[in-house]
Design a protein around this motif. Structure first.
Motif, PDB file in Angstrom:
ATOM      1  N   UNK A 104     -19.955  -2.565  -5.862  1.00 39.08           N
ATOM      2  CA  UNK A 104     -19.257  -3.076  -7.040  1.00 39.08           C
ATOM      3  C   UNK A 104     -20.032  -4.210  -7.709  1.00 39.08           C
ATOM      4  N   UNK A 105     -20.899  -4.879  -6.943  1.00 41.79           N
ATOM      5  CA  UNK A 105     -21.700  -5.984  -7.490  1.00 41.79           C
ATOM      6  C   UNK A 105     -23.059  -5.509  -7.993  1.00 41.79           C
ATOM      7  N   UNK A 106     -23.267  -4.207  -8.027  1.00 44.02           N
ATOM      8  CA  UNK A 106     -24.536  -3.645  -8.491  1.00 44.02           C
ATOM      9  C   UNK A 106     -24.336  -2.943  -9.827  1.00 44.02           C
ATOM     10  N   UNK A 107     -25.420  -2.592 -10.519  1.00 46.13           N
ATOM     11  CA  UNK A 107     -25.294  -1.887 -11.806  1.00 46.13           C
ATOM     12  C   UNK A 107     -24.948  -0.402 -11.663  1.00 46.13           C
ATOM     13  N   UNK A 108     -24.738   0.077 -10.445  1.00 46.87           N
ATOM     14  CA  UNK A 108     -24.500   1.496 -10.222  1.00 46.87           C
ATOM     15  C   UNK A 108     -23.262   1.977 -10.978  1.00 46.87           C
ATOM     16  N   UNK A 109     -23.360   3.178 -11.540  1.00 45.03           N
ATOM     17  CA  UNK A 109     -22.219   3.785 -12.232  1.00 45.03           C
ATOM     18  C   UNK A 109     -21.231   4.332 -11.216  1.00 45.03           C
ATOM     19  N   UNK A 110     -20.041   4.679 -11.676  1.00 46.58           N
ATOM     20  CA  UNK A 110     -19.047   5.245 -10.784  1.00 46.58           C
ATOM     21  C   UNK A 110     -19.528   6.508 -10.102  1.00 46.58           C
ATOM     22  N   UNK A 111     -20.238   7.343 -10.857  1.00 49.85           N
ATOM     23  CA  UNK A 111     -20.771   8.581 -10.300  1.00 49.85           C
ATOM     24  C   UNK A 111     -21.824   8.296  -9.240  1.00 49.85           C
ATOM     25  N   UNK A 112     -22.709   7.336  -9.516  1.00 54.76           N
ATOM     26  CA  UNK A 112     -23.754   6.969  -8.558  1.00 54.76           C
ATOM     27  C   UNK A 112     -23.148   6.400  -7.280  1.00 54.76           C
ATOM     28  N   UNK A 113     -22.103   5.579  -7.437  1.00 65.04           N
ATOM     29  CA  UNK A 113     -21.425   5.010  -6.279  1.00 65.04           C
ATOM     30  C   UNK A 113     -20.811   6.106  -5.417  1.00 65.04           C
ATOM     31  N   UNK A 114     -20.152   7.050  -6.068  1.00 63.69           N
ATOM     32  CA  UNK A 114     -19.511   8.134  -5.334  1.00 63.69           C
ATOM     33  C   UNK A 114     -20.540   8.987  -4.603  1.00 63.69           C
ATOM     34  N   UNK A 115     -21.632   9.328  -5.276  1.00 61.92           N
ATOM     35  CA  UNK A 115     -22.672  10.156  -4.660  1.00 61.92           C
ATOM     36  C   UNK A 115     -23.299   9.462  -3.457  1.00 61.92           C
ATOM     37  N   UNK A 116     -23.564   8.163  -3.576  1.00 62.74           N
ATOM     38  CA  UNK A 116     -24.158   7.419  -2.471  1.00 62.74           C
ATOM     39  C   UNK A 116     -23.186   7.341  -1.292  1.00 62.74           C
ATOM     40  N   UNK A 117     -21.915   7.058  -1.575  1.00 61.07           N
ATOM     41  CA  UNK A 117     -20.915   6.965  -0.511  1.00 61.07           C
ATOM     42  C   UNK A 117     -20.759   8.297   0.209  1.00 61.07           C
TER      43      UNK A 117
END
Length: 241
Positions: free
Chosen positions: A120-133
């Motif tokens: 949440x403290x990074x520039x990652x988009x919601x999609x990028x966050x979901x894919x990484x998780x």
């Protein structure tokens, strides 16, 4: 000959953690948790820190992770002077992955949402966050639990979620404080092997605090802390405690 020398010099890993004369006291100086620690840890190394309760090992780990502030000395992690750096939250989120004895998962969030929190403290988009998780949860064999709440998981499963969360921002260092302390021996072995496998595959520096010799023996190097000082370093994995 020159090529061999160049190859050898490249194989020598640089220090990722450098600690000099580190001191920390509590209760107005009455309790000396750390009393002049000197320690270097190389990039990609697996180091265990062992010692009895109250020896200072967890305090040392907290100092490396910028969860506490030293009274004296210097501590440099990933080229960052932690004594002089003001914004330590950014350092923690980008450089350090934490795995604690108590997994510290948020009970009202799903497994996937818990893993996404550090991003949440990074520039990652919601999609990028979901894919990484999702990628990390698959790597710890929990892809079928992504929408579960932590209360529905076993202790070992919760700790695997915590490991996935620790890795989510591609940290250079994983700090693990008694990560198997609340688990049975079989589940604990699974968690330890997972951490070691991640350390090898991703070349992550792993610093693990424990009071169990058999856990410490999995490391490349063993640091024994007693009364706030480093008592000895062992690298032949023949420690008895």
């Amino acid at each position: 000959m020159n090529n061999e020398k160049n190859k050898d010099s490249k194989d020598i890993k640089e220090n990722i953690i450098e600690i000099k004369n580190l001191k920390k006291s509590y209760d107005q100086g009455k309790i000396k948790a750390l009393n002049g620690i000197e320690l270097n840890i190389k990039k990609g190394e697996f180091v265990s820190i062992i010692g009895p309760s109250g020896s200072g090992k967890s305090t040392l780990l907290n100092m490396i992770g910028a969860l506490d502030v030293a009274d004296e000395g210097s501590i440099n992690v990933s080229g960052i002077d932690l004594i002089k750096t003001k914004d330590l939250s950014k350092f923690r989120s980008r450089q350090i992955g934490f795995v604690f004895q108590l997994h510290n998962l948020i009970p009202n969030l799903t497994v996937k949402e818990n893993v996404e929190i550090p991003m949440l403290e990074t520039p990652a988009s919601g999609k990028e966050m979901e894919e990484r998780a999702l990628s990390l949860l698959k790597s710890v064999d929990l892809e079928d639990k992504i929408n579960q709440k932590p209360t529905k998981l076993s202790g070992g499963e919760r700790q695997r979620v915590a490991i996935a969360r620790a890795l989510v921002n591609h940290p250079a260092i994983i700090l693990a404080d008694e990560p198997t302390g609340s688990l049975d021996s079989k589940t604990g072995d699974i968690i330890l092997n997972l951490l070691k496998d991640i350390h090898i595959k991703e070349n992550v520096t792993l610093v693990l605090v424990t009071h169990e010799p058999y856990v410490a023996n999995m490391a490349d190097r063993i640091i024994t802390v007693l009364d706030g000082k480093i008592k000895e370093e062992v690298d032949d994995l023949s420690i008895s405690y």
